[in-house]
Design a protein around this motif. Structure first.
Motif, PDB file in Angstrom:
ATOM      1  N   TRP A  36       0.803   2.830  -4.374  1.00  0.00           N
ATOM      2  CA  TRP A  36       2.181   1.914  -3.716  1.00  0.00           C
ATOM      3  C   TRP A  36       1.765   1.613  -5.989  1.00  0.00           C
ATOM      4  O   TRP A  36       1.052   1.130  -6.398  1.00  0.00           O
ATOM      5  CB  TRP A  36       1.464   1.167  -2.694  1.00  0.00           C
ATOM      6  CG  TRP A  36       1.571   1.553  -1.285  1.00  0.00           C
ATOM      7  CD1 TRP A  36       0.146   1.863  -0.898  1.00  0.00           C
ATOM      8  CD2 TRP A  36       2.894   0.835  -0.837  1.00  0.00           C
ATOM      9  NE1 TRP A  36       0.402   1.577   0.537  1.00  0.00           N
ATOM     10  CE2 TRP A  36       1.910   0.927   0.506  1.00  0.00           C
ATOM     11  CE3 TRP A  36       3.481   0.154  -1.076  1.00  0.00           C
ATOM     12  CZ2 TRP A  36       2.568   0.839   1.757  1.00  0.00           C
ATOM     13  CZ3 TRP A  36       4.365   0.408   0.369  1.00  0.00           C
ATOM     14  CH2 TRP A  36       4.192   0.404   1.172  1.00  0.00           C
ATOM     15  N   THR A  58      -9.907   4.669  -1.223  1.00  0.00           N
ATOM     16  CA  THR A  58      -8.635   3.841  -1.670  1.00  0.00           C
ATOM     17  C   THR A  58      -8.937   3.631  -3.196  1.00  0.00           C
ATOM     18  O   THR A  58     -10.216   3.615  -3.854  1.00  0.00           O
ATOM     19  CB  THR A  58      -8.892   2.412  -0.688  1.00  0.00           C
ATOM     20  OG1 THR A  58      -9.996   2.009  -0.783  1.00  0.00           O
ATOM     21  CG2 THR A  58      -8.077   3.073   0.628  1.00  0.00           C
ATOM     22  N   ASN A  70      -4.982  -0.887   2.119  1.00  0.00           N
ATOM     23  CA  ASN A  70      -4.118   0.184   2.094  1.00  0.00           C
ATOM     24  C   ASN A  70      -4.690   0.863   3.586  1.00  0.00           C
ATOM     25  O   ASN A  70      -5.715   1.366   3.659  1.00  0.00           O
ATOM     26  CB  ASN A  70      -4.493   0.543   0.679  1.00  0.00           C
ATOM     27  CG  ASN A  70      -3.896   1.559   0.729  1.00  0.00           C
ATOM     28  OD1 ASN A  70      -2.047   1.773   1.185  1.00  0.00           O
ATOM     29  ND2 ASN A  70      -3.608   2.485   0.030  1.00  0.00           N
ATOM     30  N   LEU A  81       0.101  -0.878   3.836  1.00  0.00           N
ATOM     31  CA  LEU A  81      -0.449  -1.918   2.521  1.00  0.00           C
ATOM     32  C   LEU A  81       0.201  -3.781   2.614  1.00  0.00           C
ATOM     33  O   LEU A  81       0.750  -4.670   2.843  1.00  0.00           O
ATOM     34  CB  LEU A  81       0.509  -1.987   0.899  1.00  0.00           C
ATOM     35  CG  LEU A  81       0.114  -2.861  -0.110  1.00  0.00           C
ATOM     36  CD1 LEU A  81      -1.453  -1.829  -0.625  1.00  0.00           C
ATOM     37  CD2 LEU A  81       1.062  -2.661  -1.309  1.00  0.00           C
ATOM     38  N   CYS A  96       6.276   3.134  -2.277  1.00  0.00           N
ATOM     39  CA  CYS A  96       4.683   3.959  -1.741  1.00  0.00           C
ATOM     40  C   CYS A  96       5.875   5.215  -2.436  1.00  0.00           C
ATOM     41  O   CYS A  96       6.983   5.487  -2.484  1.00  0.00           O
ATOM     42  CB  CYS A  96       5.251   3.965  -0.716  1.00  0.00           C
ATOM     43  SG  CYS A  96       6.446   4.568   0.708  1.00  0.00           S
TER      44      CYS A  96
END
Length: 123
Positions: A36, A58, A70, A81, A96
């Motif tokens: 993201w 993550t 996330n 998100l 994204c």
């Protein structure tokens, strides 16, 4: 070719949460890392968060640590998100992006991008 579509941006009240989603048209995110990024007017695109291809790992930029989460759904069809306790610097166009196997924090390696969804200032 992987076509990504973001959704979920929109008006939010101060203190509320906002959930963005990213889907890959006609396929799952199996074997794809998803990142993201966000871009505010007049600023460069910056990394926000990334999720490994299996959903087990993550990465988050420090400014969102503890506020953004996330995740992916069980079928790995969507990546989410969640923006909790939005701050004045969070509003931006959120993108994204996907890349086979890895999930870097730099935008350049990502090969597939969505069109973005706008997260505005909280009302």
């Amino acid at each position: 070719q992987v076509q990504l579509v973001e959704s979920g941006g929109g008006l939010v009240q101060a203190g509320d949460s906002l959930a963005l989603s990213c889907g890959a048209s006609g396929r799952t995110f199996d074997n794809y890392g998803v990142g993201w990024f966000r871009q505010a007017p007049g600023k460069e695109r910056e990394f926000v968060a990334a999720l490994s291809w299996n959903g087990y790992s993550t990465r988050n930029v420090d400014s969102v640590q503890g506020r953004f989460t996330n995740s992916q759904n069980n079928a790995n069809e969507k990546v989410y998100l969640r923006i909790n306790r939005p701050k004045p610097w969070d509003p931006a166009l959120y993108f994204c992006a996907a890349l086979p196997r890895i999930f870097p924090t730099a935008p350049a390696p990502y090969t597939f991008w969505g069109q973005g969804t706008q997260v505005p200032l909280p009302a």
